[in-house]
Enzyme design. Sequence first.
Site, PDB file in Angstrom:
ATOM      1  N   THR A  17       0.816  -1.223   0.000  1.00  0.00           N
ATOM      2  CA  THR A  17       0.000   0.000   0.000  1.00  0.00           C
ATOM      3  C   THR A  17       0.843   1.263   0.000  1.00  0.00           C
ATOM      4  O   THR A  17       0.489   2.260  -0.634  1.00  0.00           O
ATOM      5  CB  THR A  17      -0.909  -0.006   1.258  1.00  0.00           C
ATOM      6  OG1 THR A  17      -1.714  -1.173   1.200  1.00  0.00           O
ATOM      7  CG2 THR A  17      -1.798   1.209   1.310  1.00  0.00           C
ATOM      8  N   ASP A  61       2.003  -7.151  -4.014  1.00  0.00           N
ATOM      9  CA  ASP A  61       1.184  -7.126  -2.811  1.00  0.00           C
ATOM     10  C   ASP A  61       1.817  -8.178  -1.902  1.00  0.00           C
ATOM     11  O   ASP A  61       2.193  -9.257  -2.370  1.00  0.00           O
ATOM     12  CB  ASP A  61      -0.261  -7.520  -3.152  1.00  0.00           C
ATOM     13  CG  ASP A  61      -1.180  -7.398  -1.951  1.00  0.00           C
ATOM     14  OD1 ASP A  61      -2.013  -6.479  -1.946  1.00  0.00           O
ATOM     15  OD2 ASP A  61      -1.066  -8.231  -1.028  1.00  0.00           O
ATOM     16  N   SER A  62       1.918  -7.885  -0.617  1.00  0.00           N
ATOM     17  CA  SER A  62       2.709  -8.802   0.220  1.00  0.00           C
ATOM     18  C   SER A  62       2.051 -10.160   0.404  1.00  0.00           C
ATOM     19  O   SER A  62       2.693 -11.097   0.874  1.00  0.00           O
ATOM     20  CB  SER A  62       3.041  -8.167   1.564  1.00  0.00           C
ATOM     21  OG  SER A  62       1.959  -8.209   2.432  1.00  0.00           O
ATOM     22  N   SER A  63       0.801 -10.311   0.022  1.00  0.00           N
ATOM     23  CA  SER A  63       0.189 -11.647   0.087  1.00  0.00           C
ATOM     24  C   SER A  63       0.835 -12.589  -0.929  1.00  0.00           C
ATOM     25  O   SER A  63       0.674 -13.803  -0.831  1.00  0.00           O
ATOM     26  CB  SER A  63      -1.313 -11.563  -0.175  1.00  0.00           C
ATOM     27  OG  SER A  63      -1.897 -10.762   0.817  1.00  0.00           O
ATOM     28  N   ASP A  94       0.678  -6.965   5.286  1.00  0.00           N
ATOM     29  CA  ASP A  94      -0.002  -8.245   5.535  1.00  0.00           C
ATOM     30  C   ASP A  94       0.950  -9.368   5.937  1.00  0.00           C
ATOM     31  O   ASP A  94       0.660 -10.141   6.844  1.00  0.00           O
ATOM     32  CB  ASP A  94      -0.811  -8.670   4.302  1.00  0.00           C
ATOM     33  CG  ASP A  94      -2.023  -7.779   4.084  1.00  0.00           C
ATOM     34  OD1 ASP A  94      -2.344  -6.978   4.992  1.00  0.00           O
ATOM     35  OD2 ASP A  94      -2.660  -7.871   3.017  1.00  0.00           O
ATOM     36  N   GLN A 280      -1.737 -19.940  20.619  1.00  0.00           N
ATOM     37  CA  GLN A 280      -2.599 -19.062  19.807  1.00  0.00           C
ATOM     38  C   GLN A 280      -2.690 -17.669  20.432  1.00  0.00           C
ATOM     39  O   GLN A 280      -3.145 -16.728  19.782  1.00  0.00           O
ATOM     40  CB  GLN A 280      -3.999 -19.675  19.683  1.00  0.00           C
ATOM     41  CG  GLN A 280      -4.005 -20.943  18.847  1.00  0.00           C
ATOM     42  CD  GLN A 280      -5.369 -21.613  18.772  1.00  0.00           C
ATOM     43  OE1 GLN A 280      -6.394 -21.020  19.088  1.00  0.00           O
ATOM     44  NE2 GLN A 280      -5.386 -22.867  18.364  1.00  0.00           N
ATOM     45  N   CYS A 281      -2.300 -17.545  21.698  1.00  0.00           N
ATOM     46  CA  CYS A 281      -2.346 -16.222  22.356  1.00  0.00           C
ATOM     47  C   CYS A 281      -1.169 -15.368  21.883  1.00  0.00           C
ATOM     48  O   CYS A 281      -0.090 -15.877  21.626  1.00  0.00           O
ATOM     49  CB  CYS A 281      -2.241 -16.362  23.875  1.00  0.00           C
ATOM     50  SG  CYS A 281      -3.577 -17.306  24.593  1.00  0.00           S
TER      51      CYS A 281
END
Length: 345
Positions: A17, A61-63, A94, A280-281
């Site tokens: 972006t 795009d970083s994806s 991203d 996952q935390c």
Amino acid sequence: MSNNSTTSILVIYTGGTIGMIRDEQSGALVPFNFENVYEQIPSLKRFLYRLDFHCFEPLMDSSNINPEVWENLASIIQQNYEDYDGFVILHGSDTMAYSASALSFMLENLNKPVIFTGSQLPLGELRTDGRENFITAIEIAAANDDETPLVPEVCIYFENQLMRGNRSVKYNAENFNAFKSGNFPLLADAGVYLKYKRENILKPNFKKLKVHKKLCTDVGILKLFPGISPAFVDSILQSPGLKALVLETFGSGNASTQKWFLDALVHAIKKGLIIVNVSQCMTGMVDQGKYETSAGLKQIGVISGRDITSEAALTKLMVLLGRGMDTATVTEWMQRSIRGEMTND
Ligand code: ASP
């Protein structure tokens, strides 16, 4: 601290972006030509140091970023290492945490700053966060103390915060404040003054840079959820060629104690799969054995990733396996910090 006219910074623009402006005719966001960067950000001219630009072709795009791009970034840094005092990488937000983590493990004995930044709003927008992010990232990459760089590590600078790259995660898709370093304090914060927290920043070792470019992609992430089925777990564990898996568990490293689940993991580990337990935390640490629901994992040989992020665990595995290490060595290296990515025992 000194910044002077002999300082040189290489800016590597990968896409994302930050490098976009609004096309006057179509109204759509399009990447701008970096040859015109001084028109977009006239204040760049006020830097006394030399700024050079390397632009990706095509911009990404970083994806779409992948290990080949990381190899390319590492090569650009390696080829230009002696000629520049620091590097700024403009990158989509991203996957920035993955790229910064990967680069941190690929660049051994890094003694110069590699600062990733980007933005949530394009440079061509009035309210852009890109201008400040870009300018401050350059300033950080150039900062030195008697010619020794202040931040000789791979970092992410975003919205007034400098974080260790391999400790960062993207956690907000809208706010300017898009990244968090949940388990490690900031390396610097930028207000009226740029305040470096020197006690948190890695020290240079003045050794020769070594670049590990080969990455192994036979890795994966399995995020546990209540109701996960044996068929789904098996389909992941039995993926052809899989060498290492990041197991995203609950809380402090907990998982189901159901027999089918532990048996499936035992079977995979016996066949040579390396499994790393990551929570996952976003904050806190895996503590295998604290609860009954993690004691079994420890017994069967799942490695505790302690407080590492999934992004760092995955890319560390890619680099270690890419270096040709055997299972025992990877297991040993995954349990200790090599680039400040986890808290040691
Ligand atoms: N989709 C964009 C990218 O990651 C978003 C951004 O630049 O922040 O490339």
